[in-house]
Motif scaffolding. Sequence first.
Motif, PDB file in Angstrom:
ATOM      1  N   CYS A 177       0.853  -1.202   0.000  1.00 24.88           N
ATOM      2  CA  CYS A 177       0.000   0.000   0.000  1.00 24.88           C
ATOM      3  C   CYS A 177       0.887   1.250   0.000  1.00 24.88           C
ATOM      4  O   CYS A 177       1.869   1.318   0.741  1.00 24.88           O
ATOM      5  CB  CYS A 177      -0.864  -0.031   1.251  1.00 24.88           C
ATOM      6  N   CYS A 217      -2.189   6.112  -0.631  1.00 23.63           N
ATOM      7  CA  CYS A 217      -2.658   7.202  -1.498  1.00 23.63           C
ATOM      8  C   CYS A 217      -4.080   7.636  -1.151  1.00 23.63           C
ATOM      9  O   CYS A 217      -4.548   8.667  -1.604  1.00 23.63           O
ATOM     10  CB  CYS A 217      -2.609   6.758  -2.953  1.00 23.63           C
ATOM     11  N   CYS A 272      -7.528   0.864  -6.670  1.00 20.09           N
ATOM     12  CA  CYS A 272      -6.228   0.764  -5.980  1.00 20.09           C
ATOM     13  C   CYS A 272      -5.054   0.623  -6.956  1.00 20.09           C
ATOM     14  O   CYS A 272      -4.984  -0.366  -7.696  1.00 20.09           O
ATOM     15  CB  CYS A 272      -6.253  -0.426  -5.024  1.00 20.09           C
TER      16      CYS A 272
HETATM   17  S1  SF4 Z   1      -5.907   2.641  -2.832  1.00 16.35           S
HETATM   18 FE1  SF4 Z   1      -5.931   2.245  -0.633  1.00 16.35          FE
HETATM   19  S2  SF4 Z   1      -4.983   0.212  -0.433  1.00 16.35           S
HETATM   20 FE2  SF4 Z   1      -4.515   0.936  -2.477  1.00 16.35          FE
HETATM   21  S3  SF4 Z   1      -2.512   1.889  -2.270  1.00 16.35           S
HETATM   22 FE3  SF4 Z   1      -4.004   3.537  -2.040  1.00 16.35          FE
HETATM   23  S4  SF4 Z   1      -4.399   3.623   0.205  1.00 16.35           S
HETATM   24 FE4  SF4 Z   1      -3.331   1.701  -0.215  1.00 16.35          FE
END
Ligand code: SF4
Length: 445
Positions: free
Chosen positions: A368, A371, A417
Amino acid sequence: MKTFRIGGVHPAENKLSAGKAIETLALPKQAVFPLSQHIGAPATAIVKKGDVVKVGTKIAEAGGFVSAVIFSSVSGKVNKIDSVIDASGYRKPAIFIDVEGDEWEESIDRSTELVKECNLTPEEIVAKIKNAGIVGMGGACFPTHVKLTPPPGCKAECVIINAVECEPYLTADHRLLLEKSDEILVGVQILMKAAKVNKAYIGIENNKPDAIQLMTQKAAAYPGIEVVPLKVKYPQGGEKQLIDAIIGRQVPAPPAIPINVGAVVQNVGTAYAVYEAVQKNKPLFERVVTVTGKSLKNPSNFLTRMGTPMSQLIEAAGGLPEDTGKVIGGGPMMGKALVNIEVPICKGSSGVLIMNEKEARRAEPQPCIRCAKCVSACPMGLEPFLLATCSAHGDWERVEHEKIMSCIECGSCQFTCPSHRPMLDYIRLGKGKVGGIIRARNAKK
Ligand code: SF4
Ligand code: SF4
């Protein structure tokens, strides 16, 4: 143009079969009816091996108030009561019927003439809907008579018809709107009478301009029914998202339900089934199913008898392509990969999607990157990464506290994601566990 306020994503629409008129699929050789194809208690078989049934014969009685009766979709002889793997991937008790001819119960009105007038009382309508085995046909399969029986202290103010069909690829509801518009509108009027309201909204996304135009024009002759064009955004077909988009009210967290904000939401396929049950005495034993996929020769919409194996629909649409990677029951966002293609069509089967090898391949999950895209995409205002991580670690107390039971399993988090985290798999696991914990806790009270 209206839409819901929190989250949402824009997956590619891929409505390959939108221009394909509904075709009637040939009868199967054997029809298989799982006893649990609705939310609530499984139905109880009332036929035994060797019994002769007709199309429309009741074969299973409801197992409680939140349950639904099941009718045979074919004529023939009961071969056995056994079990079958259904679209959920689990083995369920089921009735197997060998098909002989196509003899219908005489009580069913098979004429195509539109019957507009309905002189039944609200209570009589609800009883007819219950006795016809009607459940929500958008996939949730919640018994319709229960939704039309508000809990004490709740009162419906409007009926909202879900004609959004926001799942990519699926077009069964779109075709129904185009081909059965008057029957749907009469069905909506009947639902309004049953819910004791004089207002109904039909929500249709703006990617179906032909359906919006036709339904708006026809609805002018039906007092109280308004067609609401909606901006395209997934998952607008979620009950709570649709209510927010159309009447601007937000359903609080569970155990609150739509009726708590005055809304009764029904799928457009359900409105059609209600018309057939109330005006034509026809119980629920067939439905429109989309069979689709980029490698499929002939993506189609089939009027299909319940119990037909999905393999027969795939065959009728040109056969299983060589490069098949996965076959999904439903759409790509909320559907589930099938264990095998002999799974029978049930009341909630809206589509069969064949993904080729390239589409089916899941990208390798990466760490993760925080983001927060999954948080922005979640239409329920949840923190999907947190729910998935805590579920993976078995921290059920935390996920319950973080409102995992509010998740509608729309898959928007996973879709958005950039690290391809398999969030929905873990969240589904967590919901299953927490649901069990809550039930056990309530049982002790
Ligand atoms: S969308 Fe959610 S799970 Fe995926 S990288 Fe971004 S914060 Fe992490
Ligand atoms: S699957 Fe659940 S957590 Fe993920 S976006 Fe949808 S509602 Fe939110």
